[in-house]
Scaffold this active site. Sequence first.
Site, PDB file in Angstrom:
ATOM      1  N   LYS A 102      45.990  33.272  10.323  1.00  0.00           N
ATOM      2  CA  LYS A 102      45.452  32.942  11.555  1.00  0.00           C
ATOM      3  C   LYS A 102      44.809  31.534  11.652  1.00  0.00           C
ATOM      4  CE  LYS A 102      45.443  37.301  13.475  1.00  0.00           C
ATOM      5  NZ  LYS A 102      44.799  38.511  14.361  1.00  0.00           N
TER       6      LYS A 102
ATOM      7  N   LYS B 193      56.244  40.052  12.228  1.00  0.00           N
ATOM      8  CA  LYS B 193      55.510  41.074  13.123  1.00  0.00           C
ATOM      9  C   LYS B 193      55.488  40.960  14.588  1.00  0.00           C
ATOM     10  CE  LYS B 193      51.005  41.378  12.894  1.00  0.00           C
ATOM     11  NZ  LYS B 193      49.808  42.112  13.174  1.00  0.00           N
TER      12      LYS B 193
ATOM     13  N   LYS C  82      50.515  40.525  19.267  1.00  0.00           N
ATOM     14  CA  LYS C  82      50.087  40.279  20.781  1.00  0.00           C
ATOM     15  C   LYS C  82      49.920  38.533  20.999  1.00  0.00           C
ATOM     16  CE  LYS C  82      46.483  43.475  20.283  1.00  0.00           C
ATOM     17  NZ  LYS C  82      45.187  43.981  19.486  1.00  0.00           N
TER      18      LYS C  82
HETATM   19  N1  AQP Z   1      53.694  44.996  14.686  1.00  0.00           N
HETATM   20  C1  AQP Z   1      53.274  46.008  14.222  1.00  0.00           C
HETATM   21  N2  AQP Z   1      53.785  47.155  13.693  1.00  0.00           N
HETATM   22  C2  AQP Z   1      52.868  48.179  13.129  1.00  0.00           C
HETATM   23  N3  AQP Z   1      51.666  48.272  13.755  1.00  0.00           N
HETATM   24  C3  AQP Z   1      50.953  47.025  14.201  1.00  0.00           C
HETATM   25  N4  AQP Z   1      49.622  47.112  14.561  1.00  0.00           N
HETATM   26  C4  AQP Z   1      49.459  45.737  14.878  1.00  0.00           C
HETATM   27  N5  AQP Z   1      50.544  44.988  14.917  1.00  0.00           N
HETATM   28  C5  AQP Z   1      51.700  45.955  14.600  1.00  0.00           C
HETATM   29  C6  AQP Z   1      48.759  47.726  13.972  1.00  0.00           C
HETATM   30  O1  AQP Z   1      47.858  48.184  15.267  1.00  0.00           O
HETATM   31  C7  AQP Z   1      46.516  48.382  15.151  1.00  0.00           C
HETATM   32  C8  AQP Z   1      45.823  47.442  16.062  1.00  0.00           C
HETATM   33  O2  AQP Z   1      45.764  46.011  15.601  1.00  0.00           O
HETATM   34  P1  AQP Z   1      44.741  45.224  16.202  1.00  0.00           P
HETATM   35  O3  AQP Z   1      44.744  44.920  17.493  1.00  0.00           O
HETATM   36  O4  AQP Z   1      43.396  45.387  15.401  1.00  0.00           O
HETATM   37  O5  AQP Z   1      45.122  43.825  15.503  1.00  0.00           O
HETATM   38  P2  AQP Z   1      46.418  43.015  14.912  1.00  0.00           P
HETATM   39  O6  AQP Z   1      46.868  43.761  13.709  1.00  0.00           O
HETATM   40  O7  AQP Z   1      45.837  41.456  14.484  1.00  0.00           O
HETATM   41  O8  AQP Z   1      47.302  43.019  16.045  1.00  0.00           O
HETATM   42  P3  AQP Z   1      48.299  41.942  16.536  1.00  0.00           P
HETATM   43  O9  AQP Z   1      48.951  42.458  17.785  1.00  0.00           O
HETATM   44  O10 AQP Z   1      49.192  41.585  15.288  1.00  0.00           O
HETATM   45  O11 AQP Z   1      47.428  40.754  16.964  1.00  0.00           O
HETATM   46  P4  AQP Z   1      47.242  39.412  16.692  1.00  0.00           P
HETATM   47  O12 AQP Z   1      48.633  38.745  17.300  1.00  0.00           O
HETATM   48  O13 AQP Z   1      46.236  38.880  17.138  1.00  0.00           O
HETATM   49  O14 AQP Z   1      47.479  39.194  14.984  1.00  0.00           O
HETATM   50  C9  AQP Z   1      46.206  48.058  13.348  1.00  0.00           C
HETATM   51  O15 AQP Z   1      46.271  49.140  12.890  1.00  0.00           O
HETATM   52  C10 AQP Z   1      47.634  47.137  13.245  1.00  0.00           C
HETATM   53  O16 AQP Z   1      47.924  47.681  11.723  1.00  0.00           O
END
Ligand code: AQP
Length: 350
Positions: A118, A211, A214
């Site tokens: 990040k 992955k 968001k």
């Molecule tokens: N692609 C994924 N597959 C399976 N699990 C996922 N999680 C996120 N992406 C995937 C799981 O969702 C939960 C909440 O995630 P979060 O909102 O706390 O943050 P994150 O993991 O940073 O989600 P993003 O979508 O990937 O956001 P960005 O783009 O900001 O990095 C967690 O349990 C996570 O494991």
Amino acid sequence: MPFVERVFSGVQPTGNLHLGNYLGAIVNFVKMQETHNCIYCVVDMHAITQGVDVWGGPAELARNTREVTAAFIAAGIDPRKHIVFNQSQVSGHAELAWIFNCVARMGWLGRMTQFKEKAGKDRENASVGLFDYPVLMAADILLYRATHVPVGEDQKQHLELSRDIAQKFNNDFGDSIRAQGANDGLFFPLPEPLITGPATRVMSLRDGTKKMSKSDASDNSRINLTDDADTIAQKIRKAKTDPEPLPSEEKGLEARPEADNLVGIFAALAERSKAEVLREFGGGQFSSFKNALAELCVTKLAPIAGEMKRLVSDPGHIDSILNDGSDRARALAQETMNLSKDIVGFIRRR
Ligand code: AQP
């Protein structure tokens, strides 16, 4: 000290809640309700660790906080039986994070891959909060002395760090913990990650090696929980694939990340194994498989999207759920904070 089994997990209100969040985390949150006392948190303090241009500013943060709460409830989380709240309403998260900041080591945090990804190349410009994110996450979990944490695969490393922090706190303050009456010198449990199900890492629809996320600039890379049926069908139709037909056995998915991802999504939504899915679709073209996948996605997600829409149209109701959950979370947190302060040696009003 024998620890009462308790589940904690959180989701950031950073917008675009997607199929990865749903299959990797929220589906398991719903399941865990049957067997455990669960605490599900909208982690709004984590959401502001990147620039305001990333999280969108105050109105967007409040809107996203209510939307994640609505998604929890629409997916089947019961906020009366379990606790649903937003992190910033319970000050113990920040208080315990400070104590943990003094337990965790710079070297541990320096190894966190999510920070590296990040922050990118411009580390000097990353917020201290982004670097400290995993310490706050450890505080989130251990404030409730939670024993089990359902998360997606990407959070595994952060969970390991939470265990290291719990263990070091128990070691550093062992005598003090024993003096408080815990003969085994254990105050915090070592929380166990629950990374389960066939979709612990849902990949981008545009690149099977990345992955689903968001923050991906391309909206076509993910299926948002709020996408309508046409958008879902269009995104699946456009999803990257390869020219070969689908294999009939799982082994044939090796080195075919996009095919593996789509079959994994189908299996997770249908609650079937990948092998079963391939028995049905193996040998066929992607086009007919994609049609079936789009139909399945819409069948599963449309009721959730509809319920989310209904819930967010009444922000007062969502806020009352968050307030009630925060009151109950605060009561549990207070107990841990009081004991933690006694263990560390902070004098407090009695
Ligand atoms: N692609 C994924 N597959 C399976 N699990 C996922 N999680 C996120 N992406 C995937 C799981 O969702 C939960 C909440 O995630 P979060 O909102 O706390 O943050 P994150 O993991 O940073 O989600 P993003 O979508 O990937 O956001 P960005 O783009 O900001 O990095 C967690 O349990 C996570 O494991």
